[in-house]
Design a protein around this motif. Structure first.
Motif, mmCIF file in Angstrom:
data_model
loop_
_atom_site.group_PDB
_atom_site.id
_atom_site.type_symbol
_atom_site.label_atom_id
_atom_site.label_comp_id
_atom_site.label_asym_id
_atom_site.label_seq_id
_atom_site.Cartn_x
_atom_site.Cartn_y
_atom_site.Cartn_z
ATOM 1 N N GLU A 408 52.869 -6.938 22.829
ATOM 2 C CA GLU A 408 52.433 -5.714 22.148
ATOM 3 C C GLU A 408 50.947 -5.459 22.382
ATOM 4 O O GLU A 408 50.537 -4.327 22.658
ATOM 5 C CB GLU A 408 52.728 -5.823 20.654
ATOM 6 C CG GLU A 408 52.087 -4.758 19.776
ATOM 7 C CD GLU A 408 52.646 -3.362 19.993
ATOM 8 O OE1 GLU A 408 52.009 -2.402 19.506
ATOM 9 O OE2 GLU A 408 53.705 -3.218 20.647
ATOM 10 N N GLN A 412 49.582 -2.120 24.321
ATOM 11 C CA GLN A 412 48.705 -1.133 23.689
ATOM 12 C C GLN A 412 47.582 -0.688 24.613
ATOM 13 O O GLN A 412 47.099 0.445 24.512
ATOM 14 C CB GLN A 412 48.126 -1.706 22.392
ATOM 15 C CG GLN A 412 49.129 -1.768 21.252
ATOM 16 C CD GLN A 412 48.518 -2.291 19.976
ATOM 17 O OE1 GLN A 412 47.303 -2.453 19.865
ATOM 18 N NE2 GLN A 412 49.375 -2.566 18.991
ATOM 19 N N HIS A 417 54.099 0.556 23.373
ATOM 20 C CA HIS A 417 54.392 -0.310 22.245
ATOM 21 C C HIS A 417 55.694 -1.077 22.498
ATOM 22 O O HIS A 417 56.566 -0.631 23.245
ATOM 23 C CB HIS A 417 54.517 0.494 20.946
ATOM 24 C CG HIS A 417 53.236 1.104 20.497
ATOM 25 N ND1 HIS A 417 52.243 0.386 19.870
ATOM 26 C CD2 HIS A 417 52.769 2.378 20.603
ATOM 27 C CE1 HIS A 417 51.232 1.178 19.608
ATOM 28 N NE2 HIS A 417 51.512 2.392 20.042
#
Length: 530
Positions: A408, A412, A417
């Motif tokens: 994650e 980002q 995501h």
């Protein structure tokens, strides 16, 4: 996604300067070329032990040799031999139960048994029958169906599925792997799974060949039972079946109990060994070569159909499943070879017989070339996404390990995501090769197709993905196509490379989250990683 990257190119460049070097050379053309070869008709659907296996493994070895990778199999070889076992009933099984009065009652319907992974011959009489609820032992959830019960020389009946308090979606405790392991620990001769719906499930499998591996961690026999058959046994033992099931599902005070009846099993199956192989390549670690990161994918598919379709096609080419994942692992190896040398050894594992029940990875987990306790993670690639750019990278089994948190953080940076696969009720985490690593305690990650498209969101992405699954998944139409959209595949491969690079160069070990059912298994080998 491309628009976002264009607008933020300066900021992205600054971020990348602060990161470890990243090999960006993931090529859509090379992926397409690999898939085109691996799904060619000449490979006849890549069934284990057939001509497609020979051609597939020769191709993979040649690719790794050209890249300059080392063989990663046993004794410096490319291949790890895997002995698959095909069991075909030679005659209908005979099953009966004996009451307290010594009268033998033949079972005419509602109970199907199969021989375990021995020689196919099972003749066992007067096995005490134990009912053990779900057959689950989960100390961290205060659930133990066995207590002190010894199953030596007994057959145990367990409910399909898992306790309701464990959640509606399938988990490890509902799997046959967990239940068989617990039964074997206690010496069981056989495990019979009770399906509560009328007519049961899996009853048609009594005459079909089944595949396992030689020496599999199995009981002498296994079986499937309907509610009607279980009701007959409960009545004979003086119990009300619904009262027994209600008590078992409540857990708490319930513990496995001998029902006072004996089971007699006589079955004969023809056992045929099929010699197959896993293939392994590696890049040795520079500072911690005895610690490992594994990228895995299954090379096999389902072979040739018994009858041709309307176009005369009989070959399940398996372009998406899983020539694409196989190609992804090849290109991952190329990226690692082009990038900075990893501190841990990185292994690229291509397993056989996934389509026959995750058998190649089961063999590897039972005969690991590299110790599972020193394996930091497994990143498994089964079916790359063939979609436009996505805002998400989906994974199976979200919420299980720290690997997804690291993924994650990396996602980002690209404005993406990590999300779940959207179908947790299907239990996909337990249905591909990473599962055998997880069951051995190794934190394992399995990416999937994201459906939140940059252009159109889920309203476009979800039906796009659903249409692909309906048209190609395990269909004769799953053939190489010149118009594959590799955009999301390249997005994902970049992230999976970055994640692997971090794991390979870290001195720490990825962890299962405390709520994961695999955390306790990993803790058993903590001493090996200190």
């Amino acid at each position: 996604m491309l628009a976002r990257l264009t607008c933020g190119v300066a900021a992205s460049a600054m971020l990348l300067l602060a990161l470890p070097a990243v090999a960006q050379d993931f090529s859509a053309q090379r992926l397409s070329d690999h898939i085109k070869y691996l799904s060619d008709d000449s490979l006849e659907g890549r069934f284990p032990g057939k001509v497609g296996e020979q051609m597939t493994l020769a191709y993979l070895q040649a690719q790794y040799e050209a890249m300059g990778l080392q063989p990663g199999g046993p004794d410096g070889q490319w291949l790890q031999p895997v002995d698959l076992l095909r069991l075909t009933p030679a005659r209908p099984a005979t099953v009966s139960w004996t009451g307290a009065d010594g009268v033998v009652h033949p079972v005419e319907a509602g109970l199907m048994v199969r021989a375990g992974a021995a020689d196919g011959h099972v003749k066992l009489d007067n096995l005490p029958i134990v009912f053990a609820g779900y057959g689950v032992v989960a100390p961290e959830r205060n659930w133990d169906d066995y207590g002190t019960m010894d199953l030596t020389g007994k057959v145990v009946i367990v409910l399909n599925g898992q306790p309701e308090t464990f959640g509606a979606d399938p988990n490890f405790y509902g799997s046959s792997t967990h239940k068989v392991n617990e039964a074997i620990k206690r010496g069981a001769a056989g495990v019979i799974t009770l399906y509560e719906m009328q007519g049961g499930r899996g009853m048609r499998g009594g005459t079909r060949p089944r595949m396992t591996i030689t020496g599999a961690h199995e009981t002498a026999f296994s079986g499937v039972m309907t509610l009607d058959a279980a009701t007959a046994l409960a009545t004979a033992s003086g119990e009300d079946i619904q009262a027994v099931l209600t008590a078992a599902k409540a857990g708490g005070a319930f513990k496995a109990q001998d029902i006072g009846l004996k089971l007699n099993v006589d079955t004969d199956e023809v056992a045929e060994v099929i010699h197959s192989h896993n293939l392994l390549a590696k890049i040795p670690g520079t500072t911690r070569p005895d610690e490992y990161l594994v990228y895995s994918a299954h090379w096999d598919h389902v072979g040739v159909a018994a009858d041709p379709d309307a176009n005369g096609d009989r070959i399940f080419n398996g372009a998406w499943d899983n020539a694409s994942g196989t190609s992804g692992v090849l290109e991952m190896a190329r990226a690692f070879k082009a990038g900075p040398p990893p501190e841990r050894t990185v292994v690229f594992l291509h397993v056989t017989a996934e389509e026959q029940g995750l058998l190649g990875s089961e063999w590897y987990a039972a005969h690991p070339v590299y110790p599972l306790e020193k394996t930091a993670a497994d990143i498994n690639i089964d079916m790359l996404p063939f979609t436009p750019a996505t805002k998400t990278i989906a994974i199976f089994g979200i919420g299980k390990s720290e690997l997804e948190d690291d993924l994650e953080r990396l996602a980002q940076r690209d404005g993406r995501h990590v999300v779940g696969d959207g179908e947790p009720e299907q239990g996909y985490y337990y249905r591909s090769d990473h599962f055998n690593f997880a069951a051995g305690g190794v934190p394992a990650l399995m990416p999937w197709t994201g459906v939140d498209f940059v252009e159109g969101g889920e309203a476009v992405g979800r039906p796009y993905y659903q249409a692909q699954m309906a048209k190609y998944y395990h269909k004769l139409d799953d053939e190489w196509r010149a118009d594959y959209d590799f955009t999301a595949a390249l997005q994902n491969l970049k992230l999976l490379y970055q994640l692997g690079q971090e794991v390979a160069d870290s001195t720490s070990w990825p962890q299962w989250k405390p709520t994961s059912e695999f955390a306790a298994i990993r803790r058993e080998s903590d001493a090996a990683r200190r």
